[in-house]
Design a protein around this motif. Sequence first.
Motif, PDB file in Angstrom:
ATOM      1  N   PHE A  66     -47.382 -60.417  -4.044  1.00  0.00           N
ATOM      2  CA  PHE A  66     -47.388 -58.990  -3.765  1.00  0.00           C
ATOM      3  C   PHE A  66     -48.687 -58.414  -4.302  1.00  0.00           C
ATOM      4  CE2 PHE A  66     -46.259 -54.603  -5.226  1.00  0.00           C
ATOM      5  CZ  PHE A  66     -46.048 -54.041  -3.970  1.00  0.00           C
ATOM      6  N   ARG A  67     -49.485 -57.829  -3.361  1.00  0.00           N
ATOM      7  CA  ARG A  67     -50.806 -57.338  -3.749  1.00  0.00           C
ATOM      8  C   ARG A  67     -51.588 -58.458  -4.429  1.00  0.00           C
ATOM      9  NH1 ARG A  67     -48.465 -51.495  -5.818  1.00  0.00           N
ATOM     10  NH2 ARG A  67     -47.936 -50.717  -3.738  1.00  0.00           N
ATOM     11  N   ASP A  68     -52.017 -58.252  -5.658  1.00  0.00           N
ATOM     12  CA  ASP A  68     -52.808 -59.282  -6.341  1.00  0.00           C
ATOM     13  C   ASP A  68     -51.961 -60.137  -7.277  1.00  0.00           C
ATOM     14  OD1 ASP A  68     -55.168 -58.386  -5.136  1.00  0.00           O
ATOM     15  OD2 ASP A  68     -55.476 -56.874  -6.694  1.00  0.00           O
ATOM     16  N   ASP A  69     -50.655 -59.970  -7.234  1.00  0.00           N
ATOM     17  CA  ASP A  69     -49.758 -60.681  -8.146  1.00  0.00           C
ATOM     18  C   ASP A  69     -48.970 -61.760  -7.415  1.00  0.00           C
ATOM     19  OD1 ASP A  69     -50.476 -59.246 -10.353  1.00  0.00           O
ATOM     20  OD2 ASP A  69     -48.848 -57.812 -10.191  1.00  0.00           O
ATOM     21  N   SER A  70     -48.472 -62.680  -8.182  1.00  0.00           N
ATOM     22  CA  SER A  70     -47.533 -63.669  -7.660  1.00  0.00           C
ATOM     23  C   SER A  70     -46.550 -64.007  -8.769  1.00  0.00           C
ATOM     24  CB  SER A  70     -48.258 -64.930  -7.186  1.00  0.00           C
ATOM     25  OG  SER A  70     -48.969 -65.536  -8.241  1.00  0.00           O
ATOM     26  N   ASP A 161     -34.203 -69.377   9.486  1.00  0.00           N
ATOM     27  CA  ASP A 161     -34.470 -67.953   9.240  1.00  0.00           C
ATOM     28  C   ASP A 161     -35.840 -67.798   8.586  1.00  0.00           C
ATOM     29  OD1 ASP A 161     -31.880 -67.562  10.073  1.00  0.00           O
ATOM     30  OD2 ASP A 161     -31.128 -66.856   8.127  1.00  0.00           O
ATOM     31  N   ALA A 162     -36.427 -66.615   8.756  1.00  0.00           N
ATOM     32  CA  ALA A 162     -37.661 -66.282   8.053  1.00  0.00           C
ATOM     33  C   ALA A 162     -37.716 -64.771   7.895  1.00  0.00           C
ATOM     34  CB  ALA A 162     -38.890 -66.784   8.816  1.00  0.00           C
ATOM     35  N   TRP A 163     -38.461 -64.321   6.909  1.00  0.00           N
ATOM     36  CA  TRP A 163     -38.598 -62.884   6.685  1.00  0.00           C
ATOM     37  C   TRP A 163     -39.995 -62.591   6.143  1.00  0.00           C
ATOM     38  CZ3 TRP A 163     -39.881 -60.577   2.067  1.00  0.00           C
ATOM     39  CH2 TRP A 163     -39.843 -61.398   0.924  1.00  0.00           C
ATOM     40  N   SER A 164     -40.380 -61.332   6.218  1.00  0.00           N
ATOM     41  CA  SER A 164     -41.643 -60.927   5.630  1.00  0.00           C
ATOM     42  C   SER A 164     -41.661 -59.413   5.494  1.00  0.00           C
ATOM     43  CB  SER A 164     -42.833 -61.399   6.480  1.00  0.00           C
ATOM     44  OG  SER A 164     -44.051 -61.241   5.751  1.00  0.00           O
ATOM     45  N   ALA A 165     -42.729 -58.912   4.875  1.00  0.00           N
ATOM     46  CA  ALA A 165     -42.888 -57.471   4.672  1.00  0.00           C
ATOM     47  C   ALA A 165     -44.367 -57.132   4.703  1.00  0.00           C
ATOM     48  CB  ALA A 165     -42.272 -57.040   3.345  1.00  0.00           C
ATOM     49  N   ASN A 166     -44.662 -55.886   5.061  1.00  0.00           N
ATOM     50  CA  ASN A 166     -46.026 -55.402   5.075  1.00  0.00           C
ATOM     51  C   ASN A 166     -46.030 -53.983   4.524  1.00  0.00           C
ATOM     52  OD1 ASN A 166     -48.283 -53.751   6.639  1.00  0.00           O
ATOM     53  ND2 ASN A 166     -48.957 -55.883   6.539  1.00  0.00           N
ATOM     54  N   HIS A 167     -46.852 -53.736   3.505  1.00  0.00           N
ATOM     55  CA  HIS A 167     -46.849 -52.436   2.828  1.00  0.00           C
ATOM     56  C   HIS A 167     -48.205 -51.751   2.957  1.00  0.00           C
ATOM     57  CE1 HIS A 167     -43.099 -53.604   0.778  1.00  0.00           C
ATOM     58  NE2 HIS A 167     -43.675 -54.776   0.590  1.00  0.00           N
ATOM     59  N   THR A 168     -48.189 -50.463   3.298  1.00  0.00           N
ATOM     60  CA  THR A 168     -49.368 -49.608   3.217  1.00  0.00           C
ATOM     61  C   THR A 168     -48.946 -48.337   2.490  1.00  0.00           C
ATOM     62  OG1 THR A 168     -48.988 -48.381   5.293  1.00  0.00           O
ATOM     63  CG2 THR A 168     -50.155 -50.499   5.459  1.00  0.00           C
ATOM     64  N   THR A 169     -49.890 -47.449   2.246  1.00  0.00           N
ATOM     65  CA  THR A 169     -49.540 -46.194   1.577  1.00  0.00           C
ATOM     66  C   THR A 169     -48.674 -45.316   2.459  1.00  0.00           C
ATOM     67  OG1 THR A 169     -51.635 -45.226   2.346  1.00  0.00           O
ATOM     68  CG2 THR A 169     -51.609 -46.197   0.135  1.00  0.00           C
ATOM     69  N   GLU A 170     -48.776 -45.488   3.777  1.00  0.00           N
ATOM     70  CA  GLU A 170     -48.027 -44.643   4.702  1.00  0.00           C
ATOM     71  C   GLU A 170     -46.629 -45.165   5.017  1.00  0.00           C
ATOM     72  OE1 GLU A 170     -51.119 -45.831   5.525  1.00  0.00           O
ATOM     73  OE2 GLU A 170     -52.194 -44.028   4.855  1.00  0.00           O
ATOM     74  N   ARG A 171     -46.476 -46.485   5.051  1.00  0.00           N
ATOM     75  CA  ARG A 171     -45.191 -47.039   5.493  1.00  0.00           C
ATOM     76  C   ARG A 171     -45.008 -48.453   4.966  1.00  0.00           C
ATOM     77  NH1 ARG A 171     -45.611 -49.170  11.710  1.00  0.00           N
ATOM     78  NH2 ARG A 171     -47.390 -50.544  11.410  1.00  0.00           N
ATOM     79  N   SER A 172     -43.757 -48.896   5.022  1.00  0.00           N
ATOM     80  CA  SER A 172     -43.417 -50.279   4.684  1.00  0.00           C
ATOM     81  C   SER A 172     -42.633 -50.869   5.846  1.00  0.00           C
ATOM     82  CB  SER A 172     -42.590 -50.341   3.400  1.00  0.00           C
ATOM     83  OG  SER A 172     -43.333 -49.898   2.294  1.00  0.00           O
ATOM     84  N   LEU A 173     -43.004 -52.070   6.257  1.00  0.00           N
ATOM     85  CA  LEU A 173     -42.359 -52.768   7.359  1.00  0.00           C
ATOM     86  C   LEU A 173     -41.647 -54.012   6.835  1.00  0.00           C
ATOM     87  CD1 LEU A 173     -45.005 -52.851  10.238  1.00  0.00           C
ATOM     88  CD2 LEU A 173     -42.739 -51.832  10.393  1.00  0.00           C
ATOM     89  N   TYR A 174     -40.439 -54.264   7.346  1.00  0.00           N
ATOM     90  CA  TYR A 174     -39.663 -55.435   6.935  1.00  0.00           C
ATOM     91  C   TYR A 174     -39.122 -56.121   8.179  1.00  0.00           C
ATOM     92  CZ  TYR A 174     -39.799 -52.736   2.636  1.00  0.00           C
ATOM     93  OH  TYR A 174     -40.226 -52.000   1.561  1.00  0.00           O
TER      94      TYR A 174
END
Length: 333
Positions: A66-70, A161-174
């Motif tokens: 997540f971002r620069d972390d793991s 199955d698989a999943w993912s997410a995408n985050h910006t300052t405006e919205r989060s997608l899952y």
Amino acid sequence: MSVVVPVSSADSSQIGHARRQALSLANVMGFTELRQGQLGIIVSEAAGNIAAHAVQGEIVLRPWRFRDDSGIDVLALDSGKGIVDIGRSFEDGFSTAGTPGQGLGAMSRLSSALQVYSLEGQGTALFARVVQESPSANTSGSDYILGAVSLPITGETACGDAWSANHTTERSLYIIADGLGHGPLAAEASKEAIRVFHETSHLTPTRILSEAHGALTKTRGAAVSIAEVVHDKGVVNFAGVGNVAGAIYHSGKVRSMVSMNGTLGHSVGRMQHFSYPWEKGSTLVMHSDGMATRWNLESYPGLASRHPALIAGVLYRDFCRKRDDVTILITRI
């Protein structure tokens, strides 16, 4: 994908196996030797507690970035007798099994985050987050308010199955994708859906589904649902094809979201999104049909306010159908 290790009092070698699995994941992710050792202690203590107090259960390990972390999330799940006094169980020296009683206290100090949920007679769920940096480091891992479990059906190594997410300052997608059937071919379909998701994450959920529909024609197809949380508008836009479920939990009420019939990549009728209000503190729950839909957070007093990873662990433990791949994703914004 998560890794699950069964643990029972009848086989003490499973504790060591759980530790080795955790260290293998940590090594691949580039954990320092010190942090690997701390993770090993946490997993060994968690597995040992299951064997000592609950007879049998599971350790679930989930690596994340997540971002620069793991980091790696550790879930220790059992359906044993539960813990009567969780507060006292964190005190060094307290034990009900004749052990030194250093487990939970040590795990708390070594973890970046640790929570325990237990109901007397219904079992215990423990969540420990181990960020790659030291537990006292000021990293964004504490901002990663998401939990997920994704596991293949027993006997398969590839999860359909698989999943993912995408985050910006405006919205989060899952997204959750459930490839038709299970095994490598199902995994191929779900991974293709995730690939398209990342390439088109700037688009609306329905447009992403449309792009994925074309890409999945060369696969066996998948059920796919996408949730878009628009931060400043207080709305969730949800679009799905097939039986990947989505729901919003807030203030004791659950609102299920609508998916359309069909299989992405093969037979799809109409693609459209449905919009739902999103209040601050709401919880988004998405899951494949490997988990039963009859879950109810109100049956677990206080659980809804806990970390989404802990909630995901409890729902997986109690509602996994055990006859299919299973994925559950929970987040709170």
